[in-house]
Structure formats: C-alpha cells, structure tokens
Design a protein around this motif. Structure first.
Motif: not given
Ligand code: DLL
Length: 436
Positions: A96, A216, A237-238, A242, A306, A330, A427
């Motif tokens: 994205s 995300a 949270d996960n 991509s 990140d 990030r 997002k």
C-alpha cells in the motif's frame, strides 16, 4: 482455573530454541541457494560482497548477508525479484505505498499454504476457534490483510464474513444480525466502528463480539484499552508486511506480552537503522526479516523500517517464539521536530489519557521562519469545545504541558469540534508534514 492456551502447531511454536535454530539454519541455506540460482538482484549483491551461497555455515554469520530494501523492489518492478517462473505463481498482491509504484509480491501454492498456517497460528493464539464468526473488515484486494486473515480463519474452521472495508452502517447491521464474534480490521477502523455504535445508541454488550484482531498500523496501549472498553472485546495485535508475506509474521497470544514471531519461517534481527549493525539482544532498533520457506518471493534481510524490540524468554502461554513489542512506528513515520525525535504513537498515548480528549487527532508540521512547528489537533467533547474561552485556554495549557513532559518539546495544541477529523476505513493517516 485458567483454561490452557490453545496452540495451533505446538511442535513448531513450542520447540526448544536450539532445535529451532537448527531448523532456521537448514532453511536459510536452502533459501540462499534458491536466490543465488534464480534472482539476479541477489546474484549481483552476493558477487559484490564476494559471497557464495555455500559460505554461510552458522546463523551467527547472518551479518555477512546483504540487506534488501524497498528500493531494490522498486528497481525490480514488477516481477524481477521472483524466484520461480510465473506458471508457479498462484497469487499476486502489492503493498500500500502512497508514493511511486507499489511493490509487487507473488506466492506459489505452497507459499499460500504456509501463509494460511501462520495466520491460523496467531488467530488461535488470540483465542479464535471453529465456533467463531469472523467479521473481516479489511479491504479485499491487492492489500494482503483481508485475504491473509480470510484463509487463516477458514483453516481454523471459523465462519468467515468477507464484508470488506467501509459502509460502517452496514457493518453494524451485519454484526448485529449475523452475530459476528471476532472483528478483523485496523485499530483506527475499530474506533470508527465504536463511534458509530455510540452514535446509533447500540450497546456493545448486545453484540456477540468477543475478540478483536487488529493490525496493519501502529497503535498504543491506550488505544487498546479504548477499543476493549468501547467494543466489549479483547483486543489483540498482529503484525506483518506485504514485502515479507503480509499478516502472519507475528501475533499476540492472550497474555498480550508482545507478538510471537513465526521464527521457523522468518529470522528476525534488530539493527541500528543508521549504521546497519546488529544490536545486542533487548535493544530497540529496526526490525530486519529474512524469509526461510518462501518460494516465489524470498527476502534476505529485508529492512522493514519498523522500530521495535524483541524478547526471547518463554511466554506464559508456552510458546518459545520470540516476542516483538508493539512497534513505535516506522522509522520513516518518525518526525524530527527541532531535532527531537517524535513518534505519533507517543502523542497518542498522552492524548488518550486526558479526560475530555476524544481519541481522534492529527498532526500538522510546518516550518515558519526556519523553525519547525508541530500542531496537535485533537477532538474534544462538546462540553470542553463550547466552554468559555478561559476554561478552554486552561485545558489547552494542560494538554501542552503533558505533551511537553513526555516529548521534551513544546507543541501547539488546537482543540477541534467532535467528529471534525476524518475517520478511517483502512490505515489511518494522521501526519501532515508541510515542511517540504
Ligand atoms: O499491513 C500487512 C498486515 C495486514 C499486517 C493485516 C497485519 C494485519 P503493508 O500494507 O505492506 O502490510 O504494511 C506494512 O504496516 O511495515 C508496519 O509499518 C505497519 N504494520 C503492520 N502491522 C502492524 C502492527 C500490512 N501490528 C507496514 N503494528 C509495516 C504496527 C504495523 N505497525
């Protein structure tokens, strides 16, 4: 008595660390051969370093391998980094990105099977079972979120509602009528749903929601509390990206002590983002990921940008997989204001603790007379918004003081009317840097 933690793949998730390191080394060696044989970008990188795939004999030598960056993917757009012929690729997704061309990623059938397994693992860790009705409110499309969670939910045996993002009123109707029990979306869309529930006077306790799988984008612990209280669920949270696979790289169990990284499929390192040096265990730095099983799109030492920290002690749930702290964001989201580093999540933590502030904010950055100015615009409840000027001023002072004490930086706070800041379906975009 506590119910035991459900584990999707106990052999892989609870394996002693030393045993897992042996698996990692064997898989890394195979991956290096695969990229050296099939991906020109890695052939070039290896030859520049005088490195041959067979040279790596220990995981401790991972620092000898070259990094991969987003720029490498851009230069090889769209399929240049694929390690298999297109006839073996069964799915294509893309990232994205907001600027330039997106990055394109591919999956073989086996890659899809592994991806499904890893999503099933973290969904199980978050407590999802075949009894659940999973409401997937990520946008279906090139974004990896919806399809990733969709396949994982089906593997677990849950009933999937592929509602996709947007049309919040319809989301609420379906949530009520179909008895959705697990909500999958970004935390900011979770908040939009909570607002709409409130506006429509729907009591969250009247819904069947039980667990939220949010990911995300970065979100604070304060946002977790907000979502849990206002949606009446356990918020987990996960994490994923991509370029490396999509969701499934890491996810929290119900101990909520960090996201377990699927280390039998990825090697995680923490490096100094400025020097590229590997940092000692327990340091905060940039997460770097190497894929170990991917066929179509293997990644060697991908620089995620990140910022996080890894913990290696065994979790109370019994998993031996490393745990990744919530990311602060990030490194490219980090604002440098008058030389001070500021992550939007740090501001979020402060705002969410102040009574009267609504959980909606945005950050405007400008440069006036060569000075950086950060303005925090935050929604406040109607009472404060319509208070007398004097009371409003003292509220602003209070928020500015709190922000100063946490950030060490003077910022300007502007109170804005309830519901005036744009709500998000995917997002969130909260930073507007107008300095360039
Ligand atoms: O966001 C993959 C994903 C989908 C993860 C659904 C989890 C759930 P991208 O669009 O490529 O992929 O964006 C990846 O999003 O580098 C992080 O900066 C950020 N991100 C993803 N998950 C988290 C998280 C997906 N849990 C980029 N916390 C990553 C903080 C996250 N940031």
């Amino acid at each position: 008595m506590m119910t035991p933690h459900k584990i999707w793949n106990p052999t892989a998730e609870c394996m002693p660390r030393e045993q897992r390191r042996a698996v990692q080394l064997a898989r890394l060696k195979e991956t290096l051969v695969r990229v050296a044989d099939h991906v020109p970008c890695y052939q070039k990188k290896f030859s520049e370093l005088g490195f041959q795939a067979g040279d790596l004999t220990s995981l401790d030598d991972i620092g000898l391998l070259p990094f991969t960056t987003k720029e490498d993917l851009r230069q090889n757009y769209p399929y240049g980094m694929f390690a298999v012929p297109m006839r073996e690729v069964v799915r294509i997704h893309s990232s994205s990105g907001t600027t330039g061309k997106p990055t394109v990623v591919g999956y073989t059938r086996e890659d899809i099977n592994n991806w499904t397994e890893l999503v099933a693992r973290f969904m199980t860790a978050a407590g999802v079972t075949d009894e659940d009705i999973v409401h997937i409110a990520f946008g279906y499309g090139l974004f990896t979120g919806a399809f990733g969670l969709h396949y994982g939910s089906e593997a677990v045996g849950a009933s999937v509602i592929p509602i996709s993002g947007g049309n919040t009123d319809k989301q609420l109707m379906i949530m009520q009528d179909y008895r959705s029990s697990a909500l999958v979306c970004t935390p900011s869309y979770g908040l939009t749903i909570a607002d709409r529930l409130e506006k429509q006077g729907i009591d969250p306790a009247s819904l069947a929601l039980r667990v939220g799988l949010f990911g995300a984008e970065p979100w604070s612990e304060q946002m977790r509390t907000e979502l849990e209280n206002r949606l009446g669920l356990i918020a987990t949270d996960n994490y994923g990206l991509s370029e490396v696979m999509g969701p499934g790289i890491g996810g929290e169990c119900l101990c909520k002590q960090g996201m377990h990284i699927a280390e039998d499929h990825f090697i995680a390192e923490i490096i100094d983002p400025d020097t590229g040096e590997i940092l000692p265990e327990g340091s905060v730095g940039e997460l770097v990921l190497t894929s170990l099983t991917k066929q179509a799109f293997p990644m060697i030492r991908y620089r995620t940008r990140d910022i996080t920290r890894l913990h290696y002690d065994v979790c109370d749930c019994g998993r031996t997989l490393a745990r990744m702290e919530k990311t602060r964001g990030r490194s490219d989201d980090m604002l440098i204001i008058k030389g001070v580093n500021v992550f939007p999540t740090q501001i979020e933590e402060v705002l969410f603790q102040i009574k009267g502030c609504e959980p909606h904010y945005q950050l405007m950055v400008d440069r006036v007379n060569n000075q950086d100015i950060l303005e925090v615009q935050v929604e406040v409840n109607e009472k404060i918004f319509f208070d007398e000027m004097k009371q409003q001023r003292s509220f602003v002072d209070q928020v500015e003081k709190k922000l100063y004490s946490v950030l060490g930086l003077s910022v300007k706070v502007k109170l804005v009317e309830p519901s005036s800041i744009t709500r998000h379906e995917g997002k969130a975009c909260r930073v507007f840097d107008r300095r360039q």
